[in-house]
Design a protein around this motif. Structure first.
Motif, PDB file in Angstrom:
ATOM      1  N   ALA A  66     -11.741   2.620   2.304  1.00 46.55           N
ATOM      2  CA  ALA A  66     -10.415   2.976   2.786  1.00 46.55           C
ATOM      3  C   ALA A  66      -9.350   1.969   2.417  1.00 46.55           C
ATOM      4  O   ALA A  66      -8.166   2.282   2.460  1.00 46.55           O
ATOM      5  CB  ALA A  66     -10.458   3.141   4.307  1.00 46.55           C
ATOM      6  N   LEU A  67      -9.721   0.735   2.086  1.00 43.28           N
ATOM      7  CA  LEU A  67      -8.726  -0.295   1.836  1.00 43.28           C
ATOM      8  C   LEU A  67      -7.941  -0.009   0.558  1.00 43.28           C
ATOM      9  O   LEU A  67      -8.523   0.304  -0.473  1.00 43.28           O
ATOM     10  CB  LEU A  67      -9.396  -1.660   1.695  1.00 43.28           C
ATOM     11  CG  LEU A  67     -10.067  -2.260   2.924  1.00 43.28           C
ATOM     12  CD1 LEU A  67     -10.783  -3.556   2.539  1.00 43.28           C
ATOM     13  CD2 LEU A  67      -9.056  -2.525   4.026  1.00 43.28           C
ATOM     14  N   PRO A  68      -6.607  -0.146   0.602  1.00 44.85           N
ATOM     15  CA  PRO A  68      -5.854  -0.102  -0.660  1.00 44.85           C
ATOM     16  C   PRO A  68      -6.234  -1.289  -1.528  1.00 44.85           C
ATOM     17  O   PRO A  68      -6.810  -2.282  -1.050  1.00 44.85           O
ATOM     18  CB  PRO A  68      -4.394  -0.175  -0.205  1.00 44.85           C
ATOM     19  CG  PRO A  68      -4.439  -0.778   1.156  1.00 44.85           C
ATOM     20  CD  PRO A  68      -5.748  -0.366   1.765  1.00 44.85           C
ATOM     21  N   ALA A  69      -5.915  -1.211  -2.805  1.00 43.53           N
ATOM     22  CA  ALA A  69      -6.367  -2.230  -3.758  1.00 43.53           C
ATOM     23  C   ALA A  69      -5.934  -3.629  -3.352  1.00 43.53           C
ATOM     24  O   ALA A  69      -6.696  -4.586  -3.486  1.00 43.53           O
ATOM     25  CB  ALA A  69      -5.855  -1.892  -5.157  1.00 43.53           C
ATOM     26  N   SER A  70      -4.716  -3.777  -2.831  1.00 43.49           N
ATOM     27  CA  SER A  70      -4.242  -5.115  -2.464  1.00 43.49           C
ATOM     28  C   SER A  70      -5.108  -5.730  -1.377  1.00 43.49           C
ATOM     29  O   SER A  70      -5.467  -6.918  -1.435  1.00 43.49           O
ATOM     30  CB  SER A  70      -2.785  -5.059  -2.011  1.00 43.49           C
ATOM     31  OG  SER A  70      -2.636  -4.362  -0.785  1.00 43.49           O
ATOM     32  N   LEU A  71      -5.455  -4.946  -0.371  1.00 41.07           N
ATOM     33  CA  LEU A  71      -6.275  -5.472   0.730  1.00 41.07           C
ATOM     34  C   LEU A  71      -7.720  -5.681   0.285  1.00 41.07           C
ATOM     35  O   LEU A  71      -8.410  -6.555   0.822  1.00 41.07           O
ATOM     36  CB  LEU A  71      -6.211  -4.547   1.938  1.00 41.07           C
ATOM     37  CG  LEU A  71      -4.830  -4.365   2.588  1.00 41.07           C
ATOM     38  CD1 LEU A  71      -4.955  -3.604   3.897  1.00 41.07           C
ATOM     39  CD2 LEU A  71      -4.126  -5.697   2.801  1.00 41.07           C
ATOM     40  N   GLY A 123       0.839  -1.197   0.000  1.00 45.29           N
ATOM     41  CA  GLY A 123       0.000   0.000   0.000  1.00 45.29           C
ATOM     42  C   GLY A 123       0.862   1.230   0.000  1.00 45.29           C
ATOM     43  O   GLY A 123       2.063   1.169   0.292  1.00 45.29           O
ATOM     44  N   PRO A 124       0.296   2.376  -0.307  1.00 43.16           N
ATOM     45  CA  PRO A 124       1.085   3.605  -0.364  1.00 43.16           C
ATOM     46  C   PRO A 124       1.582   4.072   0.995  1.00 43.16           C
ATOM     47  O   PRO A 124       2.590   4.773   1.083  1.00 43.16           O
ATOM     48  CB  PRO A 124       0.115   4.618  -0.982  1.00 43.16           C
ATOM     49  CG  PRO A 124      -1.244   4.084  -0.667  1.00 43.16           C
ATOM     50  CD  PRO A 124      -1.109   2.591  -0.679  1.00 43.16           C
TER      51      PRO A 124
END
Length: 233
Positions: A91-96, A54-55
């Protein structure tokens, strides 16, 4: 204590609605992820921790929401059960978000939390994060998301780099052996390998415990190294 881990890639294309007409191309990858998740859940964890790139470095509580609207489809996911008002924003980044989708697909309904790790996170801090996660419940299962080099071919997101295949071969061998160590963080960054930090969190969580490791998938269908592995005690 570490109980088991499923290692999977996290391209949004895993979600059939995102892949659309190309969805069948990744059926084999989805089946491998299903196998890894099945082994993880068979270990009967008290808590599942989803770890992905994530960033920013941060924890996401159970009930956090994510989705794939930025990829053109109205598909929403949630990191485990939660009330309707919890973490309403995506709120989750794409990976999560992909991890939450995989857990929903596997039928997990127990406690879960997420951890995003940026690619600049150094190995000692990754390992420390893993130790903390392993100590957060009696039996902790990890869903570890990330990819190898994105520079395997001229059509890769990062174009071709002649070091990419050798780097991914080292990763595949490590996942098959159940032993992640001495990954070159600078090289991983140059090769756009998003899995380096999550894999080092896994190594910290596993510690010195022996594991039974199986590499279930190792390919680069879109010029990006995708791995699926199962680690169980």
């Amino acid at each position: 204590m570490f109980a088991a881990a499923a290692v999977c890639p996290c391209p949004p294309l895993l979600v059939p609605e995102v892949a659309s007409g190309a969805a069948p191309e990744l059926d084999g990858l989805r089946e491998a992820c299903d196998r890894a998740l099945g082994a993880l859940l068979e270990a009967r964890p008290d808590l599942v921790c989803v770890i992905g790139p994530g960033p920013e470095h941060g924890l996401f509580p159970q009930g956090s929401r994510g989705g794939f609207r930025s990829f053109g489809v109205d598909v929403s996911v949630r990191l485990g059960a939660g009330d309707e008002d919890s973490a309403a924003a995506e709120a989750l980044p794409a990976s999560l978000a992909v991890g939450a989708w995989l857990l929903e697909r596997a039928g997990w309904t127990g406690p879960v939390r997420g951890l995003a790790v940026p690619d600049y996170l150094e190995q000692p801090l990754c390992a420390e994060n893993g130790v903390q996660l392993a100590e957060s419940a009696e039996r902790v299962g990890l869903l570890v998301l990330g990819e190898g080099s994105a520079r395997r071919t001229v059509k890769s997101p990062g174009y071709y780099d002649d070091r990419a295949e050798a780097f991914d071969a080292v990763v595949a061998k490590a996942l098959a052996a159940g032993e992640i160590r001495d990954l070159d963080a600078e090289l991983a960054f140059e090769l756009m390998a998003s899995g380096r930090a999550p894999w080092e969190v896994l190594a910290g969580a596993r510690g010195q415990q022996p594991v039974r490791a199986e590499l279930l998938y190792d390919d680069a269908p879109y010029g990006v190294g995708y791995f699926v592995a199962s680690w169980t005690r």
